[in-house]
Design an enzyme around this catalytic site. Structure first.
Site, mmCIF file in Angstrom:
data_model
loop_
_atom_site.group_PDB
_atom_site.id
_atom_site.type_symbol
_atom_site.label_atom_id
_atom_site.label_comp_id
_atom_site.label_asym_id
_atom_site.label_seq_id
_atom_site.Cartn_x
_atom_site.Cartn_y
_atom_site.Cartn_z
ATOM 1 C CG LEU A 26 -2.106 0.939 1.261
ATOM 2 C CD1 LEU A 26 -3.019 0.696 0.069
ATOM 3 C CD2 LEU A 26 -2.890 0.765 2.560
ATOM 4 C CG ASP A 27 1.148 3.700 -3.558
ATOM 5 O OD1 ASP A 27 1.892 2.737 -3.800
ATOM 6 O OD2 ASP A 27 0.434 4.253 -4.409
ATOM 7 C CE LYS A 28 7.443 7.426 3.770
ATOM 8 N NZ LYS A 28 8.885 7.763 3.660
ATOM 9 C CB SER A 40 -2.260 4.897 0.034
ATOM 10 O OG SER A 40 -2.047 5.402 -1.264
#
Length: 278
Positions: free
Chosen positions: A104-106, A108
């Site tokens: 999960l993107d930093k 996000s």
């Protein structure tokens, strides 16, 4: 004896040291040894083999498997590399060795599974498994019907076109999207292609598990949730072939090559050629 053998990456994953994918990287880098010898990819090990990573003995564990639903905050990196600042492992500080399933993107936030079960990691991550992941997304300008339609029908990014997906507008700037694939920064790239910027992105569901804990907190999955999750992913392939992009069958059948007929020519026929005439 053969039934007691396990692929090296599976063995490492089941010890809880790291995921199978990370184990493959360690093997490729030559950091793993079996009985003092650096193995090849695909090597199998027996219960009597001594497996070490960076010289440290790795022991197969028969402890209870851990399955956590964690609400990742913005700014936390989904990596087990403890040298990375604000990594997810240090943030959770769980008493057992666990690792995230996927990323999960930093920038996000939202739901991510943490586990020490390398088997379930592979099942969920396989590209062909079509497992749903649901997100709420806020963008920087008003959403239009055209935007929703184009997001749902597929957007060209990363030399491909995204799969059709369910997209629903929630408010003037926020929409909900359900994906069955996980391209790198997929939602952000899709919205950018259509002229929007993401200002907030939260994952609220993975397969049958919905986000229900505060940001920065986690909970154990219930036995009922784990049972249902395993049932839903059971048809999923665990083979390497399943991780390859699926090639769509052509819609039209290619024309068959014309059938050749053999015709015998008399030596007296002007078309007859002797050896050397070519």
């Amino acid at each position: 004896m053969e039934e007691n053998l396990k692929r090296l990456n599976k063995f490492i994953g089941e010890t809880g040291y790291c995921s199978r994918r990370e184990a493959d990287k360690l093997i490729e880098e030559g950091r793993v040894t079996i009985n003092g010898v650096v193995p090849e990819m695909g090597t199998k090990v027996s219960p009597n083999d001594e497996v070490r990573i960076d010289g440290k003995l790795i022991v197969e564990k028969n402890e209870k498997l851990v399955y956590l639903a964690f609400n990742k905050p913005v700014g936390i990196e989904c990596t087990t590399n403890l040298e990375v600042r604000d990594n997810i492992v240090d943030y959770i500080n769980y008493p057992k060795r666990i690792f995230p399933i996927g990323r999960l993107d930093k920038a996000s936030e939202g739901l991510i599974f943490m586990t020490n079960d390398g088997d379930i990691v592979n099942k969920i991550l396989r590209a062909r498994n079509n497992h749903e992941k649901e997100y709420t997304v806020t963008v920087n300008r008003p959403i239009t019907d055209r935007f929703i339609e184009r997001m749902g029908n597929g957007v060209p990014i990363l030399d491909t076109v995204t799969r059709k997906c369910k997209v629903e507008q929630i408010s003037k700037y926020t929409f909900k999207i359900i994906l069955t694939q996980g391209l790198n920064r997929q939602i952000r790239r899709m919205t950018e292609y259509l002229g929007y910027d993401v200002t907030a992105l939260k994952r609220i569901r993975i397969i049958n598990i919905s986000l229900d804990v505060p940001v920065g907190r986690y909970r154990d999955l219930t036995e009922a949730e784990i049972k249902e999750l395993n049932q839903l992913i059971e048809p999923s392939s665990k083979t390497e072939e399943a991780s390859l992009p699926k090639v769509e069958s052509p819609k039209t059948t290619a024309p068959k090559a014309p059938t050749r007929r053999t015709e015998f020519i008399s030596p007296h026929d002007p078309r007859f050629k002797k050896k050397g005439d070519y």
